[in-house]
Design an enzyme around this catalytic site. Structure first.
Site, PDB file in Angstrom:
ATOM      1  N   GLN A 145       0.804  -1.216   0.000  1.00  0.00           N
ATOM      2  CA  GLN A 145       0.000   0.000   0.000  1.00  0.00           C
ATOM      3  C   GLN A 145       0.845   1.279   0.000  1.00  0.00           C
ATOM      4  O   GLN A 145       2.035   1.250   0.287  1.00  0.00           O
ATOM      5  CB  GLN A 145      -0.948  -0.010   1.201  1.00  0.00           C
ATOM      6  CG  GLN A 145      -0.329  -0.522   2.480  1.00  0.00           C
ATOM      7  CD  GLN A 145      -1.349  -1.154   3.421  1.00  0.00           C
ATOM      8  OE1 GLN A 145      -2.550  -1.110   3.197  1.00  0.00           O
ATOM      9  NE2 GLN A 145      -0.867  -1.746   4.484  1.00  0.00           N
ATOM     10  N   GLU A 149      -0.596   1.235  13.003  1.00  0.00           N
ATOM     11  CA  GLU A 149      -0.439   2.640  13.371  1.00  0.00           C
ATOM     12  C   GLU A 149       0.088   2.820  14.794  1.00  0.00           C
ATOM     13  O   GLU A 149       0.732   3.810  15.115  1.00  0.00           O
ATOM     14  CB  GLU A 149      -1.821   3.301  13.233  1.00  0.00           C
ATOM     15  CG  GLU A 149      -1.897   4.711  13.739  1.00  0.00           C
ATOM     16  CD  GLU A 149      -3.326   5.270  13.657  1.00  0.00           C
ATOM     17  OE1 GLU A 149      -4.115   4.819  12.785  1.00  0.00           O
ATOM     18  OE2 GLU A 149      -3.661   6.140  14.472  1.00  0.00           O
ATOM     19  N   ASP A 198       0.799  -7.197  12.638  1.00  0.00           N
ATOM     20  CA  ASP A 198       0.429  -6.493  11.396  1.00  0.00           C
ATOM     21  C   ASP A 198       1.214  -7.102  10.242  1.00  0.00           C
ATOM     22  O   ASP A 198       2.380  -7.463  10.390  1.00  0.00           O
ATOM     23  CB  ASP A 198       0.739  -4.997  11.531  1.00  0.00           C
ATOM     24  CG  ASP A 198      -0.003  -4.163  10.500  1.00  0.00           C
ATOM     25  OD1 ASP A 198      -0.913  -3.405  10.882  1.00  0.00           O
ATOM     26  OD2 ASP A 198       0.310  -4.281   9.292  1.00  0.00           O
ATOM     27  N   ASP A 223       0.846 -12.488   8.997  1.00  0.00           N
ATOM     28  CA  ASP A 223      -0.586 -12.578   8.756  1.00  0.00           C
ATOM     29  C   ASP A 223      -1.264 -12.963  10.060  1.00  0.00           C
ATOM     30  O   ASP A 223      -0.807 -13.878  10.767  1.00  0.00           O
ATOM     31  CB  ASP A 223      -0.818 -13.646   7.682  1.00  0.00           C
ATOM     32  CG  ASP A 223      -2.271 -14.049   7.579  1.00  0.00           C
ATOM     33  OD1 ASP A 223      -3.076 -13.243   7.076  1.00  0.00           O
ATOM     34  OD2 ASP A 223      -2.601 -15.166   8.038  1.00  0.00           O
ATOM     35  N   ASP A 240      -8.368  -4.745  14.495  1.00  0.00           N
ATOM     36  CA  ASP A 240      -8.182  -3.364  14.005  1.00  0.00           C
ATOM     37  C   ASP A 240      -7.746  -3.471  12.551  1.00  0.00           C
ATOM     38  O   ASP A 240      -6.742  -2.914  12.126  1.00  0.00           O
ATOM     39  CB  ASP A 240      -7.119  -2.672  14.864  1.00  0.00           C
ATOM     40  CG  ASP A 240      -7.019  -1.177  14.553  1.00  0.00           C
ATOM     41  OD1 ASP A 240      -7.943  -0.642  13.914  1.00  0.00           O
ATOM     42  OD2 ASP A 240      -6.013  -0.561  14.945  1.00  0.00           O
TER      43      ASP A 240
END
Lengths: 380, 380, 380, 380
Positions: free
Chosen positions: A104, A159, A179, A210, A228
């Site tokens: 991303q 985050e 994450d 994962d 999340d």
């Protein structure tokens, strides 16, 4: 006149203060910016590490001289496509940092209406001025409803804000955050100063993997598991972590007795709750005895947002009990949540309530529902 | 994955100042970025000091890995309001530097379609990929039509590009550049690397002053005077420098025998040339014996732009003569102009020609015409 | 106060047709609106069938009362994506008509800066205030350079404006217009009043067919063939009508002795001419002895546009000869073109000229070049 | 292929062709369009007078053929400037009707995300898909908390929706609606079919006047007075109707014993409630013994909205009592409100609650607070 290469701009050597550079600047998500008090009287303490946070001010200084673009037509914009026929646009002060991972695009930007904001793949993840609503709502109810949570597992959460909120609970001894995107995590560690302390907290175990694989490979169980994750977006990897089989076969076996699972559950507004919220709720009802959907308006998402908490242990507390537990267990003061606020968040309006009660869709890998690029998103 | 705090982002290490770059980068408008060759086969040598310039590439690197936002919907935009009912929007890579002066806001931005761009008060001043069209057109015709220009005076021109183009003329011994806004000049000196050499050229005398006051206070006359002023915008200070009395009482007395005056003259498109272009042309016709309007399409201005050259000495050259003079006098090669191109630029289309021939308006301080925030603008 | 369901909106009472407006209005693209004179002093006679055309005025009335949105921030916009990083936005008065065909979306809109505009698949096709530049440039040079054109074939051209311009040539006895999209043609017949007369002209033969198939199936040859096709867009059908083999095997055999072919050739600006213009030019050079590229700035396209004329017969005329032929052959007065204007349009600037001279790409079905959604486009 | 002048456009009656006009078109806010069922399972009965309402569908037809713009990039937009650094943009299907009054611009548009929408002075007033949230919240609590409301006075409310909701209460014998802008009222009577029945209801007395003047001139008192006024915008006329003296000297004397006053009170989100909501609340606390602020997220306003109810009579009801009264008194079923929903709406979150409790500002004519162009607004 001030050349703002510094103020807004860029770093250099030994800059301390708010230079977005690096060198030795060490404190502050807001990059060390102190800031004018938000016009709404809310102080956002946890987010800015003891600094009050700017809301309407371009770079956090109290200007005695005019600042760029004040009183003029804005010419720099961040534009989010909430749906392909709905846009949400913030005037931009700066594009602070950008990065690209295998999965991303990621950017930290400085917006006028919402302060600094983390953007992943063109979707707002959280903003300085209202991320506390999302993260308090995601984290504290589950931990508070649990009689004594000692361990928590975060699916996604790169985050760092979710970990930060969990770590405020004094009784929690261990947080595993898993994450899939190392670059996002590294980016946030580097630039989100407000979460820096959390990232370096010794109670946090950070894993790049994962979430499904990680959970399955672990021996231990957790008191609380928190989803999340990115919304279930078509073509995204995350929708498989919203299915009945995942909840049944992966989540439930890893919860301790009396364990609680909670997940972000997408938009929950009057017009949007049937995109995925009602279905996530109904799917969890197939798997857990007690399921509690709740929602709150998150301004920067331009919508009411939803979460669903689930357990085989009853979820019942009075407002006063919630307030007591918050007071006893949590370091510092919450901004958004207290007992009354949570009970209200968990009482849906007539329109949404009716709709949820009639929902029959169950998430399976074959029958997933998807969402257009909406708010809280991304990694897992 | 690359955290682009560096490439796009901000300094570190020993970079001091605002260089958005890396380590020890010290030169370059493009901030030390080398860059991929523009896709249109045009090489923009003078602009980038020997580096070829990027056009479509986000930060000038030849990426082997994907770069931010490639192949995705753009979410950062620069938006210019050409008229209040017409907008022109460029995807943004970065807002590189911003500053505020007593008079105006100033920003250097990195856009996707036009590369780096200088913006003053929300108006595009010039962009990396096409500023050569504007500046070659403003500067070279007057200098080439003059039989032997030794001195030039620039009204405005704080960006430095006009001085840079004049200084390419080997016969020019002295250039006076007079801009009212010290901060804009300082900003451009600091950030527009392409003009750095010009700013430090010993033939350039830089003055911060009002152009009228400066011209009136000087004893010497000039071979060429160039008006690189903001458009006559309502409420702006510059419209007084487009009036008949100014041309008659201030400009003309300061031109040497055979001297030539040239000014940028606003939009000159089929739909826009009557805003100010036709009137500036007609005003100069009241004052000078020979007046030559010309125009060229400047892509980043979203319009055809106009200039007017005026003299009491005849302005007649064949294409071949122009080419010869360019070859003899100018250092390096021009990208846009040669004899043929200029003669074409000076032959207006039927629609504009007719309209100019009928223009009766004359600029005076009482009867000024104004323009909405259009392109080339600003300081004086 | 006026409820503008009428004024801006559309018909009522006995209005038949698409007259936006009032009572018995029966003619006029501008739907019977008389209108304030365009601010640039250009009168657009042919476009509006004898009415002058509005430019800056919202609905063509000379208001004595305020009109919607005057003096206020605009809130309705048409947004065109010229490239994926470049947008061009016009304030909207109305979306007058919309339609959907098998191939494309079509809309007639009323914009503030450019008057009424035809939009196909989100791309501006032509606007009331400047379509004369495009259509005069496409049509008249080829017809004027031909010593006595009696017949013409239009590939595409469903809008009707190309036919309209051809029919102004008194010597032309027959025009065949061949467009593939019946719905677009029907839409334009119905709503573009300015072309209504052309559509019903007995010299016009209108065929709905693929241009290649139609040309191949016809016995006769033509004096002039005009390509008013969509740009070669990836995935579009039209790029095959820009190839060397098409020119050689289909076009050339259908031209009479001394016949001339002309085609619109995409953007021809300094930054954009290598997208397709230079290649179409070079491809035609492989097939015809004499090839003449020319260009002009079309404001509503936000670019300089290109056309290429080609013949095996020499293409040489003096400006005066062109003016004479225009005067003798064409009904009414041209707004944009005369001898001088055309010769200037055919003299490219140094940057584009150099680039064209070096172009080596030839369009074949295997090696097509494509263009992003740029301006003049669509059907064939 | 379908020419949508009709389908998307408007009325018909004897209008043939696509004239969006009127002629004799007589039915339907939605202009006679039936519509596809909203994708969120909510049926919006009252709004559309027995027709279900479209949400995501372009023109309400159930298409068997593709409709305009489906699956393509949107090119028509409505853009609202919520703050000068925050925009909210809806893809547009049509601009249905526009009008201009002495005071304001008015438009009825058809948007993709929110259906038909009424816009006044560039501010969204209400939209087809979620106006029920605003109007149920404004009207029903005050009427339900009153033991037996027989009369109501609306300040503003020209749209007609507030009157429509009041008239659903069977016990109400008389409604006075007093709006200052005749043209807005006429526009809404004409085009908002959903309110047509209300406008012609014999229990409604419609007055065009300034609300203060009207109230002062009347002899009678009312059980409920409702403020459906524009937000207190700088320069607007309405802020004087939010002051302590107005409440004390004008409103209170016109309330019957046990009378209830309620007013819309601007944005009430975590970030926006201190603009005016907290101050309106605090001002009413100076005047009435019992004051109840409440809020709900209105999606098309991009914010949580606030209302304040005030009385000298205690405002206390259980959820069950509210439900009983709704059932007994109101015709048809409410979509958004029931007992639980209202009690939740009246329980503010911690952040807003704290802030309201600390508010010290009181609205007076000298110390008004203003709001940027935010949502529910306008006339009276």
């Amino acid at each position: 006149f001030s050349i703002k290469g510094n103020g807004i701009g860029n770093g250099n050597g030994h800059c301390n203060g708010y230079s977005n550079g690096h060198g030795h600047c060490i404190n502050g998500y807001s990059n060390g910016i102190s800031a004018s008090v938000s016009s709404n009287g809310v102080s956002h303490l946890p987010y800015s590490n003891g600094n009050t946070v700017h809301h309407s001010n371009s770079n956090g200084h109290i200007h005695t001289s005019p600042s760029f673009g004040d009183g003029r037509r804005r010419c720099f914009w961040y534009e989010e496509e909430i749906e392909d026929d709905l846009r949400w646009c913030f005037a931009l002060n700066r594009i602070l940092h950008t990065g690209v991972s295998e999965y991303q695009d990621i950017a930290l930007i400085d917006t006028r209406p919402f302060g600094k904001a983390l953007v992943i793949d063109g979707k707002m993840q959280s903003t300085e001025v209202d991320e506390f609503i999302y993260h308090e709502s995601l984290v504290h109810p589950a931990l508070v409803y649990h009689s004594q949570p000692k361990s928590a597992f975060i699916m996604g959460g790169g985050e760092g804000s979710t970990a930060r909120e969990i770590l405020r609970h004094k009784c929690v001894k261990k947080v595993v955050m898993c994450d899939i995107d190392k670059e996002v995590v590294d980016f946030c560690k580097k630039y989100l100063v407000v979460n820096r302390e959390a990232f370096s907290n010794s109670r946090l175990e950070l894993v790049i993997n994962d979430a499904r694989t990680e959970l399955q490979s672990r021996q231990e169980r957790f008191d609380v598991i928190i989803g999340d994750l990115a919304d279930p977006v078509e073509g995204g990897p995350c929708y498989q972590l919203y299915t009945k089989s995942f909840y049944e076969l992966v989540i439930k076996p890893k919860l301790n007795h009396q364990g609680i699972f909670v997940t972000q559950a997408g938009p929950a507004g009057v017009l949007t709750h049937t995109q995925v919220f009602s279905s996530i709720y109904n799917t969890l009802r197939q798997v857990f005895k007690h399921v509690m959907p709740y929602s709150a308006h998150v301004p920067s998402f331009a919508d009411t947002w939803g979460w669903v908490m689930a357990s085989d242990h009853p979820l019942t507390l009075e407002a006063g009990e919630i307030d007591d537990r918050i007071k006893q267990r949590i370091k510092g003061e919450l901004q958004f949540l207290d007992g009354q606020t949570f009970l209200v968040a968990a009482t849906l309006n007539k329109s949404v309530r009716k709709s949820l009660s009639k929902e029959t869709h169950v998430y399976t890998e074959e029958t997933a529902r998807f969402i257009h690029g909406h708010g809280k998103a991304s990694y897992q």
